[in-house]
Motif scaffolding. Structure first.
Motif, PDB file in Angstrom:
ATOM      1  N   TYR A 180       0.582  -1.656  -0.383  1.00 23.28           N
ATOM      2  CA  TYR A 180       0.321  -0.077  -0.024  1.00 23.28           C
ATOM      3  C   TYR A 180       0.942   1.041  -0.101  1.00 23.28           C
ATOM      4  N   ILE A 181       2.048   1.410   0.357  1.00 25.66           N
ATOM      5  CA  ILE A 181       3.077   2.228   0.596  1.00 25.66           C
ATOM      6  C   ILE A 181       3.481   2.528  -0.607  1.00 25.66           C
ATOM      7  N   ASN A 182       2.944   2.349  -2.213  1.00 24.16           N
ATOM      8  CA  ASN A 182       3.889   2.653  -3.111  1.00 24.16           C
ATOM      9  C   ASN A 182       2.104   3.566  -3.055  1.00 24.16           C
ATOM     10  N   LEU A 183       1.107   3.164  -2.982  1.00 25.10           N
ATOM     11  CA  LEU A 183       0.236   4.287  -4.067  1.00 25.10           C
ATOM     12  C   LEU A 183       0.063   5.954  -3.273  1.00 25.10           C
ATOM     13  N   PRO A 184       0.269   6.534  -2.318  1.00 25.16           N
ATOM     14  CA  PRO A 184       0.577   7.387  -2.221  1.00 25.16           C
ATOM     15  C   PRO A 184       2.275   7.917  -3.553  1.00 25.16           C
ATOM     16  N   LEU A 185       2.764   7.388  -2.997  1.00 21.51           N
ATOM     17  CA  LEU A 185       4.173   8.230  -3.502  1.00 21.51           C
ATOM     18  C   LEU A 185       3.567   7.811  -5.464  1.00 21.51           C
ATOM     19  N   GLY A 186       2.641   6.624  -5.933  1.00 19.72           N
ATOM     20  CA  GLY A 186       2.533   6.439  -7.070  1.00 19.72           C
ATOM     21  C   GLY A 186       1.425   7.881  -7.442  1.00 19.72           C
ATOM     22  N   VAL A 187       0.690   7.792  -7.344  1.00 20.98           N
ATOM     23  CA  VAL A 187      -0.213   9.521  -6.714  1.00 20.98           C
ATOM     24  C   VAL A 187       0.401  10.312  -6.887  1.00 20.98           C
ATOM     25  N   VAL A 188       1.210  10.180  -6.318  1.00 20.29           N
ATOM     26  CA  VAL A 188       2.268  11.983  -6.343  1.00 20.29           C
ATOM     27  C   VAL A 188       3.046  12.013  -7.895  1.00 20.29           C
ATOM     28  N   ALA A 189       3.445  11.138  -8.731  1.00 19.15           N
ATOM     29  CA  ALA A 189       4.393  10.709  -9.208  1.00 19.15           C
ATOM     30  C   ALA A 189       3.128  11.005 -10.642  1.00 19.15           C
ATOM     31  N   LEU A 190       2.165  10.925 -10.543  1.00 18.72           N
ATOM     32  CA  LEU A 190       0.884  10.380 -11.806  1.00 18.72           C
ATOM     33  C   LEU A 190       0.473  11.967 -11.773  1.00 18.72           C
ATOM     34  N   PHE A 191       0.439  12.388 -10.473  1.00 17.03           N
ATOM     35  CA  PHE A 191      -0.159  14.068 -10.894  1.00 17.03           C
ATOM     36  C   PHE A 191       1.006  15.073 -11.260  1.00 17.03           C
ATOM     37  N   VAL A 192       2.252  15.000 -10.753  1.00 15.98           N
ATOM     38  CA  VAL A 192       3.309  15.655 -11.403  1.00 15.98           C
ATOM     39  C   VAL A 192       3.883  15.733 -13.225  1.00 15.98           C
ATOM     40  N   ILE A 193       3.203  13.997 -13.685  1.00 12.14           N
ATOM     41  CA  ILE A 193       3.701  13.933 -14.632  1.00 12.14           C
ATOM     42  C   ILE A 193       2.862  13.982 -14.989  1.00 12.14           C
ATOM     43  N   SER A 194       1.743  14.079 -14.947  1.00 13.93           N
ATOM     44  CA  SER A 194       0.480  14.853 -15.661  1.00 13.93           C
ATOM     45  C   SER A 194       0.303  16.258 -15.825  1.00 13.93           C
ATOM     46  N   SER A 195       0.228  16.787 -15.216  1.00 11.60           N
ATOM     47  CA  SER A 195       0.784  18.225 -15.033  1.00 11.60           C
ATOM     48  C   SER A 195       1.723  19.256 -15.674  1.00 11.60           C
ATOM     49  N   VAL A 196       3.238  18.823 -15.730  1.00 13.71           N
ATOM     50  CA  VAL A 196       4.195  19.690 -16.150  1.00 13.71           C
ATOM     51  C   VAL A 196       4.698  18.632 -17.195  1.00 13.71           C
ATOM     52  N   LEU A 197       4.535  17.189 -17.656  1.00 12.74           N
ATOM     53  CA  LEU A 197       5.528  16.324 -18.551  1.00 12.74           C
ATOM     54  C   LEU A 197       4.760  17.038 -19.961  1.00 12.74           C
ATOM     55  N   HIS A 198       5.399  17.878 -21.466  1.00 18.80           N
ATOM     56  CA  HIS A 198       4.410  18.435 -22.425  1.00 18.80           C
ATOM     57  C   HIS A 198       4.848  17.571 -23.096  1.00 18.80           C
TER      58      HIS A 198
END
Length: 529
Positions: A180-198
């Motif tokens: 379960y510890i992967n969930l918060p890390l993964g959600v943060v990674a998804l948010f950052v990638i979706s927001s700033v990676l173009h």
């Protein structure tokens, strides 16, 4: 090997603006941490998991299913990124990894856990190759060294901290939180990638190479099972192992044939026409062989012979992993500044050979300080090599093959590690058994089939048997590291044939030269993927 394609005329990314690249790198570093931490955390939790779920006989499959899925899916993720766009495919791999993590944490028996770990591995195959390919898309090779050096540092931190984190989570939150510890890390990674990676949108109109994907999957599965089962589940000369080896070789030979006829092959064979790229795959295989073999048997020697505490086993590797991190960062900065790189693989190869040889000289009286120095030499060698192999390999690729090429280099290193652990394990077990027979037939009879004993079991052995076991482990690690030095020598020789092709991209601007870096694919005219 042909060198005619070493300089590939191709559009390359400009250096990204500093204000944006660091946000992207933050998301990529979290993703890399996810990929590296998982197995280390879960490995620490396994005794507790078996205690609750049972299924001790199937314990090895918890690791094997994950490893197999990663090996099979890595080339596919890389190719799909080349065909359909890197960002969406990368985020899909993170989501699949998180789904597998949640399901693994919810498992009610060992069979479910094995199946869900395979799902997790299918997603995990896209994490590391996605990180490296995105860096390849965003950053020109001249700038790439420092960013890939940061990724090497993340890998080192994960190797050291993973077992410690895993033990803490298991003791205080329960083993399910190891997933379960992967969930918060993964959600943060998804948010950052979706927001700033173009990244620019892309879509290649070609049929997926299903035949090649199937043959590659069969071949890799067979070879990974050979390395996982050989000498443990089945004897190396057994029908099962020989049959798997033949199946793997035939399937991979058929895969090569299929790739010559596919419109859009999973691994384009044209990339191997480049001499530097082929050499980096050879070196990467050997680095994986040495690194995984070293990290497997060094803690065993430290715990068995030197009496180190196994609780924080990741800390035992600190003398090796700290130089990996420091040297990787240093090399990345120097390559970015000078544009020169050929000397670093040569130095790394020499230090890796020297480090493995020095480790082979360790005996029952070797101090922790001495072994720590030997480990530091080996770590420095790997630090010179780990990210340089990816950098040189990517510099030899056209942009259209960035995903396939990055996944191939990642895969060869993974397969090298699998072979390293298997072959070194066979050598170690055989030598321990032979030494026990020579020194003490009583010890050989009492410890038959137990080449690797936990520290608490060793403490309870009678003095004479304990002494015989210490010498047997020393003899086993001597042969393991000596063989490792021989294999590392091949990498050292290969590095001399690397051709120093100028890194694509302009030299980085210094302060006072104007604006930061020029606009790149990460913003401006780039289209959100």
């Amino acid at each position: 090997m042909s060198q005619q394609n070493d300089a590939v005329p191709d559009a390359i990314p400009e250096a990204p603006p500093q204000k944006n690249i660091w946000f992207v790198m933050f998301g990529l570093m979290i993703t890399m941490m996810l990929a590296m931490l998982d197995n280390l955390i879960v490995g620490t939790a396994m005794p507790t998991i078996v205690g609750e779920l049972g299924g001790l006989d199937h314990l090895s499959w918890v690791v094997t299913a994950y490893t197999l899925a990663i090996a099979v899916s890595t080339p596919l993720w890389g190719k799909f990124g080349d065909m359909y766009g890197r960002k969406g495919i990368f985020m899909s791999s993170i989501v699949l990894f998180l789904i597998g993590s949640v399901l693994s944490g919810m498992a009610q028996d060992m069979g479910q856990l094995i199946a869900f770990r395979a799902v997790q591995g299918l997603g995990g195959g896209g994490l590391i190759v996605g990180v490296m390919a995105i860096i390849g898309d965003l950053v020109p090779p001249r700038e790439r060294g420092k960013y890939q050096g940061m990724m090497a540092a993340v890998m080192g931190i994960a190797t050291i901290g993973g077992p410690l984190v895993g033990g803490t989570i298991t003791d205080h939150l329960g083993w399910r939180w190891a997933f379960y510890i992967n969930l918060p890390l993964g959600v943060v990674a998804l948010f950052v990638i979706s927001s700033v990676l173009h990244l620019p949108k892309k879509r290649i109109k070609a049929k997926i190479d299903y035949l090649g994907a199937g043959l590659l999957s069969v071949g890799l599965t067979a070879l990974v099972l050979v390395t996982s089962w050989g000498g443990t589940e089945y004897d190396w000369a057994s029908v099962q192992i020989i049959g798997l080896a033949i199946t793997g070789v035939v399937a991979l030979a058929a895969f090569i044939w299929a790739e010559t006829r596919a419109a859009e092959p999973i691994i384009p064979l044209r990339i191997f026409k480049n001499g530097n790229f082929s050499l980096m795959n050879v070196v990467g295989f050997i680095v994986g062989f040495v690194m995984f073999g070293g990290t497997t048997f060094l803690p065993l020697y430290q715990q068995s012979v030197q009496g180190a505490n196994a609780t924080n086993s990741g800390l035992l590797l600190l003398p090796m992993m700290l130089p990996v991190m420091i040297v990787s960062l240093f090399v990345g900065r120097v390559i970015t500044s000078t544009g020169k790189y050929k000397v670093f693989p040569i130095i790394g190869g020499a230090l890796m050979v020297l480090g493995m040889y020095l480790l082979s000289t360790m005996g029952t009286g070797t101090t922790r300080l001495t072994s720590g120095i030997f480990m530091a030499i080996l770590g420095a060698g790997m630090g010179f090599l780990m990210q340089t192999t990816m950098l040189v390999g990517q510099n030899s690729l056209e942009m259209r093959d960035m995903g396939s090429g990055s996944s191939t280099i990642t895969l060869t290193r993974t397969i090298g590690g699998s072979f390293g652990v298997a072959l070194m394990g066979s050598i170690f077990s055989s030598q321990v058994a032979d030494t026990l027979k020579e020194r003490s037939p009583e010890a050989a009879a009492k410890l038959s089939g137990n080449a690797q004993l936990p520290p608490e079991a060793i403490a309870g052995l009678p003095g004479q048997i304990k002494d015989a076991y210490f010498h047997a482990v020393s003899a086993g690690t001597h042969h393991v590291f000596l063989w490792g030095a021989g294999v590392a020598l091949l990498a050292f020789l290969a590095t001399w044939f690397v051709k120093e092709v100028p890194l694509k991209g302009a030299a980085p601007k210094k302060k006072g030269d104007g604006d930061d870096a020029p606009q790149a694919a990460v913003e401006g005219e780039a289209v959100k993927a």
